[in-house]
Design an enzyme around this catalytic site. Structure first.
Site, short mmCIF file in Angstrom:
data_model
loop_
_atom_site.label_atom_id
_atom_site.label_comp_id
_atom_site.label_asym_id
_atom_site.label_seq_id
_atom_site.Cartn_x
_atom_site.Cartn_y
_atom_site.Cartn_z
N TYR A 97 0.84 -1.42 0.07
CA TYR A 97 0.02 0.12 0.00
C TYR A 97 0.83 1.24 0.02
O TYR A 97 1.87 1.18 -0.65
CB TYR A 97 -1.03 -0.24 0.95
CG TYR A 97 -2.18 0.78 0.75
CD1 TYR A 97 -2.98 0.40 0.00
CD2 TYR A 97 -2.49 1.77 1.64
CE1 TYR A 97 -4.08 1.35 -0.58
CE2 TYR A 97 -3.48 2.72 1.20
CZ TYR A 97 -4.35 2.44 -0.06
OH TYR A 97 -5.49 3.19 -0.28
N ARG A 149 -8.95 10.74 -8.38
CA ARG A 149 -8.01 11.39 -7.39
C ARG A 149 -6.98 10.37 -6.54
O ARG A 149 -7.51 10.02 -5.11
CB ARG A 149 -9.09 12.30 -6.41
CG ARG A 149 -8.11 13.35 -5.81
CD ARG A 149 -8.30 13.41 -4.07
NE ARG A 149 -7.97 11.98 -3.38
CZ ARG A 149 -8.13 11.75 -2.15
NH1 ARG A 149 -8.58 12.66 -1.54
NH2 ARG A 149 -7.67 10.61 -1.74
N LYS A 167 -6.60 -1.75 -1.03
CA LYS A 167 -7.29 -1.59 0.05
C LYS A 167 -8.13 -3.11 0.53
O LYS A 167 -8.07 -3.40 1.72
CB LYS A 167 -8.40 -0.70 -0.25
CG LYS A 167 -8.13 0.77 -0.17
CD LYS A 167 -7.97 1.46 1.01
CE LYS A 167 -7.73 2.86 1.08
NZ LYS A 167 -7.75 3.57 2.33
N GLU A 238 -13.83 4.92 -2.80
CA GLU A 238 -12.46 5.31 -2.56
C GLU A 238 -11.81 6.18 -3.85
O GLU A 238 -12.00 5.92 -4.84
CB GLU A 238 -11.54 4.03 -2.60
CG GLU A 238 -9.97 4.14 -2.26
CD GLU A 238 -9.92 4.42 -0.84
OE1 GLU A 238 -8.72 5.15 -0.56
OE2 GLU A 238 -10.96 4.04 -0.01
N ASP A 239 -11.12 7.35 -3.34
CA ASP A 239 -10.51 8.23 -4.26
C ASP A 239 -11.30 8.81 -5.46
O ASP A 239 -10.54 8.94 -6.51
CB ASP A 239 -9.12 7.49 -4.91
CG ASP A 239 -8.06 7.37 -3.81
OD1 ASP A 239 -8.16 7.85 -2.61
OD2 ASP A 239 -6.95 6.86 -4.08
N ASP A 261 -13.94 6.17 2.49
CA ASP A 261 -12.87 5.95 3.44
C ASP A 261 -12.01 7.29 3.42
O ASP A 261 -11.59 7.77 4.56
CB ASP A 261 -11.82 4.72 3.09
CG ASP A 261 -10.91 4.67 3.99
OD1 ASP A 261 -11.17 4.36 5.11
OD2 ASP A 261 -9.64 4.65 3.67
N ASP A 262 -12.12 7.74 2.41
CA ASP A 262 -11.30 9.09 2.28
C ASP A 262 -11.84 10.15 3.33
O ASP A 262 -11.11 10.86 3.86
CB ASP A 262 -10.94 9.92 0.95
CG ASP A 262 -10.64 8.81 -0.08
OD1 ASP A 262 -9.35 8.23 0.02
OD2 ASP A 262 -11.17 8.49 -1.14
N ASN A 401 -0.45 11.70 1.63
CA ASN A 401 0.39 10.65 0.84
C ASN A 401 0.21 10.58 -0.65
O ASN A 401 -0.79 11.03 -1.21
CB ASN A 401 0.21 9.14 1.69
CG ASN A 401 -1.35 8.73 1.55
OD1 ASN A 401 -1.90 8.90 0.18
ND2 ASN A 401 -2.11 8.58 2.61
#
Length: 544
Positions: A97, A149, A167, A238-239, A261-262, A401
């Protein structure tokens, strides 16, 4: 053994990563399943196989090469792959990850070996249900991205598939979700990254991104298809870009078992870090003043959870919001600005405009500085000096990150604050020695939260994922931090305890689901035992 599936024979068995044991098949299994002669005669234990994997990994010069090796192992033998990850979680998580997964995503088409998961594209409009029907197994957890993203790297289009795959690896390694019950999905609506559109090995649609009503209709078709095909599955967004992430969460959070989750996972991890820091500073959450550098979905998600926690503890909502300040690319978020997106307006305070970070620190006088900007190096020496001048123990969370996007390094935060900063980051950093003391820095990794939330939802068969569940996750994570870890500067537990922490979070999330009437499973007398029994372990099982 994979649930609900017969064991194939011969070469087919050796080519099934969920069932393959390689050289660890017993004599009886080799006779029963037609493997005699298809493997070297010596039988190895999983421990011996693990030694071989590690020896080969340690010969690699780069983490990206190690990533490629590990993904290859995952494609051949998932049980052995997860044994290596679980046994060496501190060494392996930065490889499978963040930060290495970001580099892998940038080169995803060039590293491509074998398809994993499902790709739903803009060309599948009107036929998404048919695509979902091609998946051969029941699903418990889905991670979905559209690749716009990816970490702090921006629009990576279909190359973003590495994130759902990574993930779900953490769901399995950290919380024991069975690998056969996981499904990564890439929603390919194109990319606006011109470098990718010019990349001859790009694996996605060669078109610019679908926008507007057509985008929303495709997402709706996909979510509706997931509800029909996998009605008991947890769906994790996610993202996604901020404009979509917040809107889609609001649209679907009360309709099915889903979260982003973000927004929510990051918020719970940050809140747990503040709870832990408070044990050292002596400040309650309501006494903190928090300055966010960055004002996207993750930042406002953290603020929303902090505010709701303060309200639960008795602080009026307006007062709680007044404790949270934001600095975006155009300066301090204040009422006089007419360019604010809706998610920022609730945190726009009556204050003269300010442009710079140090100026904002001097005016707002924060006790906590949280970086969620994706701007590497944004927390420079003057900014850290300003935080240390105002606070005996400044709390600095550089959560962006991969490592190149981190607002500062651990060494910078600790050295520039004369060893007084309480620091955590989104990417891993080595311990820092300063002033004759070793400061142990822990990564504020969402892996501390989302796997346990998913496991708790699966155990209780929760119909929804709520803010109360993330409150429970944050408090449980904070309570798991041992005093000796805090004293050394670590705001989170060691990753070696991640399955223990995930189990504790899962139990509290499941209890919340039962308490709030959101669970379809019957509540057991011993929730912890139910959680432990539900956790898959990477051990070989006999097939005879």
């Amino acid at each position: 053994m994979t649930p609900d599936r017969p064991i194939p024979r011969g070469i087919e068995l050796l080519h099934d990563p969920l069932l393959n044991k390689g050289t660890a098949f017993s004599l009886e299994e080799r006779e029963t399943f037609g493997l005699r002669g298809l493997l070297p005669p010596r039988i190895f234990t999983i421990e011996e196989q693990e030694e071989r994997v590690l020896a080969n990994l340690h010969r690699r010069d780069s983490d990206l090469d190690k990533y490629v090796d590990l993904i290859g192992l995952q494609d051949r033998n998932e049980t052995l792959f997860y044994r290596v990850i679980v046994d060496r979680i501190e060494e392996m998580m930065p490889i499978i990850y963040t930060p290495t997964v970001g580099e892998a995503c940038r080169s995803f088409g060039h590293l491509f070996r074998r398809a994993r998961g499902l790709y739903v594209s803009a060309e599948d409009r009107g036929r998404v249900a048919e695509v979902l029907a091609n998946w051969p197994r029941e699903v418990g957890v889905i991670v979905l991205t559209d690749g716009e993203r990816i970490l702090g790297l921006g629009d990576l289009g279909a190359y973003g598939m590495g994130i759902p795959i990574g993930k779900l690896s953490l769901y399995i390694a950290c919380a024991g979700i069975h690998p056969a019950r996981t499904l990564p999905i890439m929603l390919d609506v194109g990319t606006d990254n011109e470098d990718l559109l010019a990349d001859p090995l790009y694996t996605g649609l060669r078109r610019h991104r679908l926008r507007g009503a057509e985008y929303d209709d495709l997402v709706e078709e996909l979510v509706s298809g997931i509800e029909a095909a996998f009605p008991s599955a947890l769906l994790q967004f996610e993202d996604f870009a901020t404009e979509h992430a917040l809107r889609l969460l609001e649209r679907y959070r009360d309709r099915l078992c889903t979260f982003n989750d973000d927004i929510q996972g990051t918020a719970a991890v940050a809140l747990a870090g503040l709870f832990g820091a408070g044990r050292l500073t002596g400040r309650t959450l309501a006494e903190e003043t928090i300055l966010f550098y960055g004002a996207g979905a993750a930042a406002t998600g953290i603020a929303d959870l902090i505010v709701s926690t303060m309200v639960r503890q008795g602080t009026p909502k307006a007062e709680a919001r007044a404790r949270c300040w934001f600095l975006d690319s155009k300066g301090l978020v204040v009422e006089s600005r007419d360019d604010l997106a809706p998610h920022k307006r609730g945190y726009a305070h009556a204050h003269p405009p300010l442009a710079g970070l140090v100026e904002a620190i001097d005016e707002v006088r924060p006790t906590v500085l949280i970086g969620v900007s994706g701007q590497g190096g944004a927390f420079d020496e003057p900014a850290i000096h300003a935080m240390a001048r105002l606070n005996e123990r400044p709390v600095i969370l550089a959560l962006s990150n991969p490592t190149s996007s981190s607002e500062c390094t651990a060494e910078q935060a600790i050295r520039w604050s004369e060893g007084r900063a309480l620091f955590a980051s989104g990417s891993p950093f080595e311990p820092v020695e300063h002033g004759g003391r070793l400061h142990r820095v822990r990564q504020g990794n969402n892996a501390y939260v989302f796997p346990g939330v998913g496991l708790g939802a699966r155990v209780s068969r929760a119909r929804r994922i709520t803010d109360e569940m993330f409150h429970a996750a944050a408090r449980t994570l904070a309570d798991s931090i041992r005093d000796e870890s805090l004293e050394s500067g670590a705001l989170y537990p060691r990753l070696t305890r991640i399955r223990e922490v995930s189990a504790a979070i899962a139990a509290q999330v499941a209890r919340t689901a039962w308490h709030d009437g959101l669970a379809e499973a019957d509540e057991p007398s011993d929730v912890e035992s139910r959680v432990r029994d539900a956790m898959w372990r990477p051990d070989y099982r006999s097939y005879v």
